[in-house]
Design an enzyme around this catalytic site. Sequence first.
Site, PDB file in Angstrom:
ATOM      1  N   HIS A 299       1.011   5.470  -2.006  1.00  0.00           N
ATOM      2  CA  HIS A 299       0.469   6.395  -3.089  1.00  0.00           C
ATOM      3  C   HIS A 299       1.726   6.918  -3.883  1.00  0.00           C
ATOM      4  CE1 HIS A 299      -3.494   6.586  -1.073  1.00  0.00           C
ATOM      5  NE2 HIS A 299      -2.752   5.887  -0.247  1.00  0.00           N
TER       6      HIS A 299
ATOM      7  N   HIS B 295       0.846  -1.247   0.120  1.00  0.00           N
ATOM      8  CA  HIS B 295       0.107   0.092  -0.134  1.00  0.00           C
ATOM      9  C   HIS B 295       0.910   1.208   0.049  1.00  0.00           C
ATOM     10  CE1 HIS B 295      -3.896   1.977   1.427  1.00  0.00           C
ATOM     11  NE2 HIS B 295      -2.931   3.131   1.453  1.00  0.00           N
TER      12      HIS B 295
ATOM     13  N   HIS C 286      -9.646   1.902   1.426  1.00  0.00           N
ATOM     14  CA  HIS C 286      -9.369   2.400   2.373  1.00  0.00           C
ATOM     15  C   HIS C 286     -10.567   2.689   3.201  1.00  0.00           C
ATOM     16  CE1 HIS C 286      -5.936   4.222  -0.058  1.00  0.00           C
ATOM     17  NE2 HIS C 286      -5.666   4.919   1.089  1.00  0.00           N
TER      18      HIS C 286
ATOM     19  N   GLU D 180     -10.303   4.700   8.405  1.00  0.00           N
ATOM     20  CA  GLU D 180      -8.993   5.015   8.693  1.00  0.00           C
ATOM     21  C   GLU D 180      -9.405   6.305   9.539  1.00  0.00           C
ATOM     22  OE1 GLU D 180      -6.374   6.686   5.626  1.00  0.00           O
ATOM     23  OE2 GLU D 180      -4.758   6.777   6.925  1.00  0.00           O
TER      24      GLU D 180
ATOM     25  N   ASP E  25       2.532   3.325   2.862  1.00  0.00           N
ATOM     26  CA  ASP E  25       1.567   4.478   2.493  1.00  0.00           C
ATOM     27  C   ASP E  25       2.048   5.772   1.995  1.00  0.00           C
ATOM     28  OD1 ASP E  25      -1.206   5.159   2.461  1.00  0.00           O
ATOM     29  OD2 ASP E  25      -1.274   5.925   4.446  1.00  0.00           O
TER      30      ASP E  25
ATOM     31  N   GLN F 246      -9.988   9.509  -3.871  1.00  0.00           N
ATOM     32  CA  GLN F 246      -9.808  10.184  -2.787  1.00  0.00           C
ATOM     33  C   GLN F 246     -10.600  11.092  -2.082  1.00  0.00           C
ATOM     34  OE1 GLN F 246      -5.866  10.906  -1.060  1.00  0.00           O
ATOM     35  NE2 GLN F 246      -7.556  11.175   0.465  1.00  0.00           N
TER      36      GLN F 246
HETATM   37 FE   FE2 Z   1      -3.379   5.181   1.883  1.00  0.00          FE
END
Ligand code: FE2
Length: 415
Positions: A62, A60, A213, A216, A312, A155
Amino acid sequence: MSDLILRRCRIQDQPELVDIVIQNGVIERIAPSNKQSSGADTAEIDVAGKLVTPPLVESHIHLDSVLAAGQPRFNQSGTLFEGIQIWGERKGSLTAEDVKRRAREALELMAMHGVLYVRTHVDVTEPRLVALDALLELREEVRDWTTVQIVAFPQDGIYSRPENDGLLEEALRRGADAVGGIPHYELTREDGVRSVIRAFELAEKYDRLIDIHCDEVDDEQSRFIEVIIAEAIKRGSGERVSASHTTAFGSYNDAYAYKLLGFLRRTNINFIANPLINITLQGRMDTYPKRRGLTRIKELWQNGVNVSLGQDCIYDPWYILGTGSMIGVAYMTVHAAQMTGLQEIDACFDMIGKNGAKSLHLQDYGIAPGNLANLVVMGVETPFEALRYQAIPAMVISRGKVIARNQAARMKFEG
Ligand code: FE2
């Protein structure tokens, strides 16, 4: 005639040292270690009993936002929300070259740390889909030395703006490998539930994996994981599904958590934890006691659920540190999840290896004849030592070719 022989390799859980024979970028055979040279034309590397593993797996990250910290400003509060705000200011000026340059640099950093399987999320709520197109191109450009999987990640939420649902579907049409989601960031609980179901529908329509996701936040009322579990049970697609972050799982009351662990026995979805970032992002609204902001990594593992790990972020608006090392992530997991038993430490190592391969649904992962000759030579002998010393791999081999050699940091006492 083989191209390369790695001699005296120590493979995890195997008592005897072996030689790994490589031909045309593929592992041809694995044989008991033999000191005799195979002939002048074959290159040989004597590993001298060090640990040789398959590549590490980044489950995971980005890649669209890596290495962009400070652009246009640094995150002073350290919160998720300031990070999203800064990224909102930055993403309008993304160009393909900018994304590819930073993402490639991050992939190279990871490769030097033995990470040759990478699942990246890419924000597809940016209407030009610049980052998506850049990463789709990059995925092909780097295919001969690393493997990149792309998750179309909304997102800002699938239902927060009317065009986002269409952008997500367009990302799949263009070739994203997996469908993402962010149900806890949708405007209402109902939109969040709808967004999870939509991700499953799109995954079925385009035959893609799912990585959402999920929860979180520290809010114990954020319970979208139950929706993912329910859809996976009903559709029988659990092994193709990952729930990322799930930090609220650490805040649920034990009765509810116990119920979820029971439901998890009926499906085999994967959990992906990101302890570097979540231990710093979460718990920011707490005074004391302050929560760790992690999902129940240890309890999931104890219950036989597949857990893998991600960075991440690397030097981005959410997290200003990061080196590309998954061993660093596993090291943090040992501490933050309190997995300090010997078996538990080995389990944390598996979370950046074979568990990651399971989350990514890789079909040909591991040191076996017929698989690509993707191998990492550690400078130590066991997974425990790799974590204890926070090892940097001595050598990384991709498709039978040495692509990185590292000199482990050496300290010398001369007193
Ligand atoms: Fe993430």
